[in-house]
Write a protein that holds these residues in place. Structure first.
Motif, PDB file in Angstrom:
ATOM      1  N   UNK A 290       0.817  -1.210   0.000  1.00  0.00           N
ATOM      2  CA  UNK A 290       0.000   0.000   0.000  1.00  0.00           C
ATOM      3  C   UNK A 290       0.851   1.261   0.000  1.00  0.00           C
ATOM      4  N   UNK A 291       0.234   2.338  -0.452  1.00  0.00           N
ATOM      5  CA  UNK A 291       0.949   3.599  -0.592  1.00  0.00           C
ATOM      6  C   UNK A 291       1.412   4.145   0.752  1.00  0.00           C
ATOM      7  N   UNK A 292       0.708   3.845   1.842  1.00  0.00           N
ATOM      8  CA  UNK A 292       1.162   4.382   3.130  1.00  0.00           C
ATOM      9  C   UNK A 292       2.500   3.781   3.547  1.00  0.00           C
ATOM     10  N   UNK A 293       2.788   2.550   3.143  1.00  0.00           N
ATOM     11  CA  UNK A 293       4.097   1.964   3.419  1.00  0.00           C
ATOM     12  C   UNK A 293       5.175   2.647   2.593  1.00  0.00           C
ATOM     13  N   UNK A 294       4.850   2.944   1.336  1.00  0.00           N
ATOM     14  CA  UNK A 294       5.790   3.641   0.458  1.00  0.00           C
ATOM     15  C   UNK A 294       6.019   5.061   0.962  1.00  0.00           C
ATOM     16  N   UNK A 295       4.964   5.718   1.421  1.00  0.00           N
ATOM     17  CA  UNK A 295       5.070   7.084   1.938  1.00  0.00           C
ATOM     18  C   UNK A 295       6.028   7.159   3.128  1.00  0.00           C
ATOM     19  N   UNK A 296       6.042   6.134   3.957  1.00  0.00           N
ATOM     20  CA  UNK A 296       6.906   6.145   5.144  1.00  0.00           C
ATOM     21  C   UNK A 296       8.382   6.254   4.769  1.00  0.00           C
ATOM     22  N   UNK A 297       8.774   5.657   3.642  1.00  0.00           N
ATOM     23  CA  UNK A 297      10.190   5.697   3.259  1.00  0.00           C
ATOM     24  C   UNK A 297      10.499   6.817   2.261  1.00  0.00           C
ATOM     25  N   UNK A 298       9.498   7.587   1.895  1.00  0.00           N
ATOM     26  CA  UNK A 298       9.658   8.702   0.957  1.00  0.00           C
ATOM     27  C   UNK A 298      10.283   9.882   1.687  1.00  0.00           C
ATOM     28  N   UNK A 299      11.417  10.398   1.197  1.00  0.00           N
ATOM     29  CA  UNK A 299      12.176  11.400   1.944  1.00  0.00           C
ATOM     30  C   UNK A 299      11.913  12.838   1.486  1.00  0.00           C
ATOM     31  N   UNK A 300      10.938  13.024   0.598  1.00  0.00           N
ATOM     32  CA  UNK A 300      10.670  14.370   0.083  1.00  0.00           C
ATOM     33  C   UNK A 300       9.273  14.851   0.487  1.00  0.00           C
ATOM     34  N   UNK A 301       8.805  14.432   1.659  1.00  0.00           N
ATOM     35  CA  UNK A 301       7.447  14.767   2.080  1.00  0.00           C
ATOM     36  C   UNK A 301       7.214  16.276   2.129  1.00  0.00           C
ATOM     37  N   UNK A 302       8.153  17.027   2.698  1.00  0.00           N
ATOM     38  CA  UNK A 302       7.978  18.477   2.813  1.00  0.00           C
ATOM     39  C   UNK A 302       7.952  19.114   1.425  1.00  0.00           C
ATOM     40  N   UNK A 303       8.843  18.678   0.524  1.00  0.00           N
ATOM     41  CA  UNK A 303       8.839  19.205  -0.841  1.00  0.00           C
ATOM     42  C   UNK A 303       7.527  18.890  -1.549  1.00  0.00           C
ATOM     43  N   UNK A 304       6.998  17.703  -1.313  1.00  0.00           N
ATOM     44  CA  UNK A 304       5.726  17.288  -1.903  1.00  0.00           C
ATOM     45  C   UNK A 304       4.608  18.237  -1.474  1.00  0.00           C
ATOM     46  N   UNK A 305       4.477  18.453  -0.187  1.00  0.00           N
ATOM     47  CA  UNK A 305       3.425  19.334   0.313  1.00  0.00           C
ATOM     48  C   UNK A 305       3.663  20.771  -0.134  1.00  0.00           C
ATOM     49  N   UNK A 306       4.907  21.237  -0.099  1.00  0.00           N
ATOM     50  CA  UNK A 306       5.201  22.619  -0.475  1.00  0.00           C
ATOM     51  C   UNK A 306       4.810  22.892  -1.920  1.00  0.00           C
ATOM     52  N   UNK A 307       5.139  21.961  -2.807  1.00  0.00           N
ATOM     53  CA  UNK A 307       4.826  22.181  -4.228  1.00  0.00           C
ATOM     54  C   UNK A 307       3.330  22.145  -4.460  1.00  0.00           C
ATOM     55  N   UNK A 308       2.660  21.103  -3.983  1.00  0.00           N
ATOM     56  CA  UNK A 308       1.239  20.957  -4.301  1.00  0.00           C
ATOM     57  C   UNK A 308       0.371  21.980  -3.586  1.00  0.00           C
ATOM     58  N   UNK A 309       0.893  22.600  -2.542  1.00  0.00           N
ATOM     59  CA  UNK A 309       0.171  23.690  -1.893  1.00  0.00           C
ATOM     60  C   UNK A 309       0.635  25.061  -2.388  1.00  0.00           C
ATOM     61  N   UNK A 310       1.460  25.062  -3.437  1.00  0.00           N
ATOM     62  CA  UNK A 310       1.842  26.303  -4.088  1.00  0.00           C
ATOM     63  C   UNK A 310       2.835  27.152  -3.327  1.00  0.00           C
ATOM     64  N   UNK A 311       3.567  26.559  -2.382  1.00  0.00           N
ATOM     65  CA  UNK A 311       4.502  27.341  -1.581  1.00  0.00           C
ATOM     66  C   UNK A 311       5.892  27.416  -2.209  1.00  0.00           C
ATOM     67  N   UNK A 312       6.232  26.507  -3.109  1.00  0.00           N
ATOM     68  CA  UNK A 312       7.585  26.477  -3.673  1.00  0.00           C
ATOM     69  C   UNK A 312       7.600  26.744  -5.174  1.00  0.00           C
ATOM     70  N   UNK A 313       6.493  27.249  -5.713  1.00  0.00           N
ATOM     71  CA  UNK A 313       6.403  27.586  -7.131  1.00  0.00           C
ATOM     72  C   UNK A 313       5.800  28.980  -7.255  1.00  0.00           C
ATOM     73  N   UNK A 314       5.939  29.568  -8.449  1.00  0.00           N
ATOM     74  CA  UNK A 314       5.263  30.831  -8.731  1.00  0.00           C
ATOM     75  C   UNK A 314       3.777  30.555  -8.988  1.00  0.00           C
ATOM     76  N   UNK A 315       2.901  31.300  -8.376  1.00  0.00           N
ATOM     77  CA  UNK A 315       1.464  31.118  -8.577  1.00  0.00           C
ATOM     78  C   UNK A 315       0.754  32.465  -8.714  1.00  0.00           C
ATOM     79  N   UNK A 316      -0.242  32.489  -9.569  1.00  0.00           N
ATOM     80  CA  UNK A 316      -1.231  33.566  -9.616  1.00  0.00           C
ATOM     81  C   UNK A 316      -2.582  32.866  -9.730  1.00  0.00           C
ATOM     82  N   UNK A 317      -3.428  33.034  -8.731  1.00  0.00           N
ATOM     83  CA  UNK A 317      -4.695  32.319  -8.723  1.00  0.00           C
ATOM     84  C   UNK A 317      -5.769  33.077  -9.500  1.00  0.00           C
ATOM     85  N   UNK A 318      -6.841  32.374  -9.822  1.00  0.00           N
ATOM     86  CA  UNK A 318      -7.961  33.007 -10.495  1.00  0.00           C
ATOM     87  C   UNK A 318      -8.519  34.110  -9.606  1.00  0.00           C
ATOM     88  N   UNK A 319      -8.916  35.181 -10.258  1.00  0.00           N
ATOM     89  CA  UNK A 319      -9.514  36.295  -9.521  1.00  0.00           C
ATOM     90  C   UNK A 319      -8.510  37.215  -8.878  1.00  0.00           C
TER      91      UNK A 319
END
Length: 320
Positions: A290-319
């Motif tokens: 299962x993916x939760x076992x793979x997630x445990x050994x994944x060492x880029x968790x902070x980078x993953x969250x930062x990118x997908x939450x728009x904290x480590x990329x340039x963003x301009x949202x709608x409106x």
């Protein structure tokens, strides 16, 4: 006509939600990314390659190694092992080349937010059967006909498929790979997205892998040039009142390994890992665990969250 997903937001874990209209993950501005990432038990998003086959030969493509397509039974096993993941990109290769693609969507859409990166050339084959089941189709398009033909493939094969997806009520986004020789085309890409009522345009820097190994060095722009290009697009967006959101991903240490890519044989890889062979770091196999076992050994968790939450990329949202 089938209806698009009716919900506007889907609440996930840890204060994170998915905003369908904006086609992005959302979280309070004061969310502590490291705390959220460390508390998570599964990724926010994964990319699942349902095929490596493609009818284009994009000049930047990293997917030049072929593997057999997974069966529907294998894809259902992968789906079970992805329990809890917020969004799944059903990707490729070109995923719509699979004649059974709508059956694949049927496996995943009751359990995940589904998005589809595609060149749209087979949009006519599948649009009606996947409408109302996918959050959006992300169309690869570098802008006007001449630019797209040179960099990616056949613009005149793409656009009929785009219109078919749009006619079926499927929300659209655009994705463009940025070369130095395409910088002048970027405003036209946003204009096309605006005409198509696309929710966003994603600009991505190429990486030296696969076909991109043959690109001349001058086609790779610096981070400073990328910043300047994005600033110009932001100003033009305000001037012309373009509606799509804008995203620019640069390959910085903060974005290393942020994607989890699952290949057709189930191998889960962190991508891009800059010092790894083929930029992939093996994590495990979702046909076997299962993916939760793979997630445990994944060492880029902070980078993953930062990118997908728009904290480590340039963003301009709608409106905005």
């Amino acid at each position: 006509m089938p209806t698009v997903p009716s919900q506007t937001r889907k609440e996930l874990a840890g204060g994170v939600a998915y905003a369908f209209g904006g086609q992005h993950f959302d979280a309070p501005a004061d969310l502590d990314i490291q705390t959220a990432a460390e508390a998570a038990t599964v990724p926010l998003s994964v990319i699942l390659q349902v095929t490596k086959r493609c009818n284009f030969d994009c000049s930047f493509c990293s997917e030049i190694m072929q593997k057999p397509d997974p069966t529907l039974d294998q894809l259902d096993t992968i789906r079970q092992n992805l329990a809890g993941v917020g969004r799944v990109f059903l990707s490729g290769g070109e995923p719509l080349m699979r004649k059974d693609f709508s059956e694949i969507v049927d496996i995943y859409h009751p359990h995940h937010i589904v998005a589809v990166p595609t060149n749209a050339t087979h949009g006519l084959d599948h649009a009606r059967n996947i409408a109302g089941k996918i959050a959006y189709a992300n169309i690869g398009l570098e802008g006007p006909r001449g630019t797209t033909n040179r960099v990616r493939g056949n613009y005149d094969l793409v656009m009929p498929g785009v219109r078919a997806l749009q006619a079926a009520g499927i929300p659209l986004a655009l994705s463009a790979v940025v070369y130095r020789s395409t910088l002048n085309a970027l405003p036209f890409t946003v204009q096309i997205a605006d005409v198509l009522d696309a929710g966003k345009v994603k600009f991505i820097m190429p990486l030296k892998k696969g076909n991109a190994e043959k690109l001349p060095d001058h086609e790779f722009i610096s981070h400073e040039e990328a910043d300047d290009a994005f600033a110009r697009l932001k100003a033009l967006r305000a001037e012309h009142q373009w509606s799509p959101a804008l995203r620019l991903t640069k390959w910085t240490p903060e974005n290393e390994g942020h994607m989890i890519c699952i290949e057709p044989d189930g191998k889960a890889q962190a991508w891009p890992v800059y010092d790894a062979p083929d930029l992939f770091e093996y994590l495990g196999n979702v046909l076997e665990e299962p993916i939760n076992a793979i997630w445990q050994r994944y060492r880029f968790k902070v980078n993953h969250f930062s990118k997908y939450l728009g904290r480590s990329i340039h963003t301009v949202n709608q409106g905005v």
